[in-house]
Enzyme design. Structure first.
Site, PDB file in Angstrom:
ATOM      1  CB  CYS B 188      -0.907   0.025   1.225  1.00 15.69           C
ATOM      2  SG  CYS B 188      -1.984   1.467   1.280  1.00 15.69           S
ATOM      3  CB  CYS B 256      29.227  29.182   8.956  1.00 19.63           C
ATOM      4  SG  CYS B 256      29.714  27.875   7.811  1.00 19.63           S
ATOM      5  CG  HIS B 269      36.868  20.018  -5.418  1.00 21.33           C
ATOM      6  ND1 HIS B 269      36.586  20.187  -6.751  1.00 21.33           N
ATOM      7  CD2 HIS B 269      35.757  19.496  -4.861  1.00 21.33           C
ATOM      8  CE1 HIS B 269      35.346  19.762  -6.982  1.00 21.33           C
ATOM      9  NE2 HIS B 269      34.820  19.352  -5.852  1.00 21.33           N
ATOM     10  CB  CYS B 301      69.630  -6.931   3.082  1.00 24.24           C
ATOM     11  SG  CYS B 301      71.219  -7.752   3.349  1.00 24.24           S
ATOM     12  CB  CYS B 314      73.369  -3.696 -12.250  1.00 26.54           C
ATOM     13  SG  CYS B 314      74.583  -4.891 -11.710  1.00 26.54           S
ATOM     14  CB  CYS B 330      68.584 -16.227  -7.636  1.00 22.71           C
ATOM     15  SG  CYS B 330      70.326 -15.859  -7.356  1.00 22.71           S
TER      16      CYS B 330
HETATM   17 ZN   LIG Z   1      71.196 -15.065  -9.325  1.00 20.15          ZN
HETATM   18 ZN   LIG Z   2      -2.950   1.142   3.382  1.00 22.72          ZN
HETATM   19 ZN   LIG Z   3      32.897  18.792  -6.011  1.00 25.65          ZN
HETATM   20 ZN   LIG Z   4      72.296  -6.188   4.568  1.00 25.94          ZN
HETATM   21 ZN   LIG Z   5      27.759  27.053   6.956  1.00 26.51          ZN
END
Ligand SMILES: [Zn+2]
Ligand SMILES: [Zn+2]
Ligand SMILES: [Zn+2]
Ligand SMILES: [Zn+2]
Ligand SMILES: [Zn+2]
Ligand SMILES: [Zn+2]
Lengths: 156, 520
Positions: B188, B256, B269, B301, B314, B330
């Site tokens: 309703c 304000c 912004h 390390c 390197c 490695c």
């Molecule tokens: Zn290596």
């Molecule tokens: Zn109703």
């Molecule tokens: Zn905006």
């Molecule tokens: Zn180290």
């Molecule tokens: Zn305000």
């Protein structure tokens, strides 16, 4: 709002179920307390997606029930799968507007929710999950009531 | 059911056409050069323009009493024109999102349809009342005891008063609804009218309920927004539409003192458009990009655990801290690689070279991001410091009066300088976010020149501003500061003006920014 309000209403619902039984395909499994109920539902027509299957529903009621909707999910058990449906996630969470704050009416009850879910399944022909099910299920740790569902398509 | 938002946006866009006819907001619709008094005028005065600059938009500030009066006026007017009660006029106006013209037009056409759609099913004058009806059973609480007080709207859906109150308390207290609470019955759509609510809403909720009703007026109008400053009760009226937010940055200033963007309610912004700001802030909040780069380009390390960043091609790494030598690929001991670094077989792999390319790419894009981010963050921080300094300035101004014999008016130049610093920093900060997304073209150079000029002026002023009271007492320095203040404001206006024009003409191409999405 007093929890008494919810308790009283649930008591009445329970009484009514015990006196006059539930519609076919809906069965009360347990209502040990007035916080959590378990029900089984079946789809009664010959929709091949759901034939010969029984699904377990878990209802959780807050102290504001029935002013606020209960939390309703499908629960997975060895003999109780999660039904395949584009609005049901594979973790059992249901995206249905009547279970959300906007679509809920305090006139609804456990029985009417079960019937709505039955007909939601009956009317479905798609053997699929909601889009993004994987992500949703993986990411979602929220309780259903904390999810902002977008009811994109209620024709399914 | 669609989400509310969808319904809202559909309604508001439908009503857009009407807005220009609405005499309540003449003069705020377009960026015309009207003579309306407006609070955003300091910079204009200083450059002596008569013409309204392109970045400057028209707006008005309304205080709570203004908002109240506007609602009352509209309600009164509709009440007279349509000869309906004030309550009904209020509900209809809320239903029509306060678009009076549209309401009157539609009502004249088809009064019953309009009343029905607004939840005022029939024109019955019977006032709402609670009733005791024999044999009544409440469908919410299932109570049926005799003497149960009940209530029904015109739709006839009857519930006990207690349930109604629970329901309203939930809607008003928890969901913040007031103007569009529907009958509790399933499906309703009848809206509970003001008189029924007055009857049913309990005393402890009345204040909240009336506040919420008040607020719908501002929330409903696309042209109105609350000032987001904490504790500020004012609303701003501005005609800039959502769809134009890629072309204009609607900065408004509340009485304000808070300056914010009418489009997204964030702090001013300019010159960056809302969508860009949203993406930039998301990017900054999401440090995963940085984290990814770090994990791809730094390693610990293997000996002492300190973090080592690879900065050349390197693979021979030497830990700065413990001098441990190892292979980047490695992580093995460098000495075991013999003298030829390509001995490490991992390096031969195709995936290895791909990874190196990807690393190089991600490094370039990260460096680019960090370049802009550092400058953005730097201005953000400086703006905070400048603010601290301003708080000290007030003391300085008092001291300065004592020491130099200047009057209160005569020391106000420090106040102007402080304000200029704040606004210019705010602008500078956003120029860096803007530049990050700006695709390089021939306008970029102009933008960067403008940015550099403003930046140099701001840093210079900032330096002078920090001088001691003794130094400030020098009348020559006062002149210099006043000049610099004017200059800063002027440079800011030039930058904003330039960017605003390019934005409006769609000439700035913002490479990575998606166009604003339509959904709300
Ligand atoms: Zn290596
Ligand atoms: Zn109703
Ligand atoms: Zn905006
Ligand atoms: Zn180290
Ligand atoms: Zn305000
Ligand atoms: Zn009741």
């Amino acid at each position: 709002m007093s929890a008494q309000f919810a308790t009283k209403r649930l008591g009445k619902e329970l009484q009514k179920i015990r006196n006059s039984r539930l519609p076919p395909g809906i069965e009360l499994v347990s209502a040990e307390n007035l916080e959590e109920w378990l029900l089984d539902i079946q789809v009664l027509d010959d929709n091949p997606l759901y034939q010969n299957q029984t699904y377990r529903l878990k209802f959780r009621f807050g102290s504001t029930y029935p002013i606020e909707p209960p939390e309703v999910v499908f629960v997975k058990l060895s003999d109780r799968p999660i039904p395949m449906h584009p609005h049901i996630y594979s973790n059992g969470i249901i995206c249905l507007d009547l279970l959300g704050q906007q679509g809920w009416s305090p006139v609804q009850n456990v029985e009417s929710v079960c019937m709505s879910l039955q007909s939601m399944l009956t009317g479905n022909s798609k053997n699929e999950r909601p889009p993004g099910d994987d992500d949703f299920v993986r990411a979602n740790q929220l309780r259903p009531k904390d999810i902002e569902f977008y009811y994109h398509d209620n024709t399914v | 059911m669609d989400t509310d938002d969808d319904f809202m946006s559909a309604v508001s866009s439908e009503y857009d056409r009407q807005d220009s006819d609405n005499d309540d907001m003449s003069g705020v619709e377009d960026f015309d050069f009207d003579d309306e008094p407006d609070t955003f005028i300091d910079s204009q005065k200083e450059i002596g323009h008569r013409r309204k600059p392109a970045y400057d938009i028209s707006f008005r500030v309304f205080q709570p009493a203004d908002i109240q009066r506007q609602q009352q006026d509209l309600i009164h007017e509709v009440n007279l024109i349509l000869t309906i009660s004030k309550e009904e006029a209020a509900i209809l106006l809320r239903h029509f999102r306060w678009n009076k013209e549209r309401l009157i037009e539609d009502y004249m056409d088809e009064p019953s349809a309009v009343l029905g759609a607004a939840g005022l099913a029939s024109n019955s004058a019977s006032s709402p009342k609670m009733e005791i009806i024999p044999g009544f059973v409440c469908d919410i609480c299932c109570e049926d005891e005799p003497g149960l007080e009940s209530f029904a709207l015109k739709c006839g859906h009857r519930y006990c008063v207690d349930c109604y109150r629970h329901y309203l308390s939930q809607k008003i207290r928890e969901e913040g609804e007031a103007a569009r609470i529907q009958c509790p019955s399933e499906g309703c759509n009848l809206i509970i009218d003001a008189r029924s609510l007055d009857l049913l809403v309990t005393a402890e909720l009345t204040e909240r309920y009336h506040n919420l009703l008040q607020r719908t007026y501002v929330q409903d109008k696309e042209t109105l927004k609350w000032c987001p400053a904490p504790d500020c009760q004012n609303a701003i009226e501005c005609g800039v539409k959502r769809k134009d937010l890629d072309k204009v940055v609607p900065t408004v200033a509340c009485l304000c003192g808070h300056r914010f963007c009418f489009g997204c309610a964030l702090n001013d912004h300019q010159p960056a458009p809302c969508e860009l700001v949203k993406q930039w802030l998301k990017k900054c909040a999401d440090d995963s990009e940085t984290a990814n780069w770090i994990s791809a380009n730094t390693k610990e390390c293997p000996k002492c655990g300190s973090t080592i960043e690879k900065n050349g091609g390197c693979n021979h790494m030497t830990c700065r801290k413990c001098k441990h030598e190892f292979c980047w690929m490695c992580m093995g001991l460098w000495t075991e690689h013999g003298t030829s670094w390509y001995n490490c077989n991992r390096f031969q792999e195709k995936s290895g070279t791909d990874a190196r390319d990807a690393q190089a790419k991600s490094r370039v894009s990260l460096e680019r991001y960090l370049h802009y981010y550092n400058r953005y963050a730097n201005h953000e921080q400086s703006a905070r410091l400048d603010k601290d300094i301003y708080n000290k300035t007030e003391k300085k101004m008092v001291q300065l009066q004592k020491e130099s014999g200047m009057s209160w008016i005569e020391v106000q130049y420090l106040n102007s300088a402080s304000q200029a610093l704040q606004t210019c920093r705010q602008t500078l900060m956003w120029t860096y976010a803007f530049a990050f997304y700006l695709a390089r073209n021939n306008l970029t150079a102009i933008f960067e020149d403008n940015q550099k000029d403003l930046e140099m002026a701001v840093e210079a002023l900032s330096g002078m501003f920090e001088k001691s009271v003794t130094e400030l007492a020098d009348p020559q320095l006062k002149v210099v500061i006043m000049d610099k203040t004017t200059y800063c404001n002027k440079r800011r206006v030039i930058l904003l003006e330039d960017t605003a024009q390019n934005l409006a003409e769609g000439m700035e191409s913002l490479g990575e920014v998606a166009s604003p999405s339509a959904c709300g």
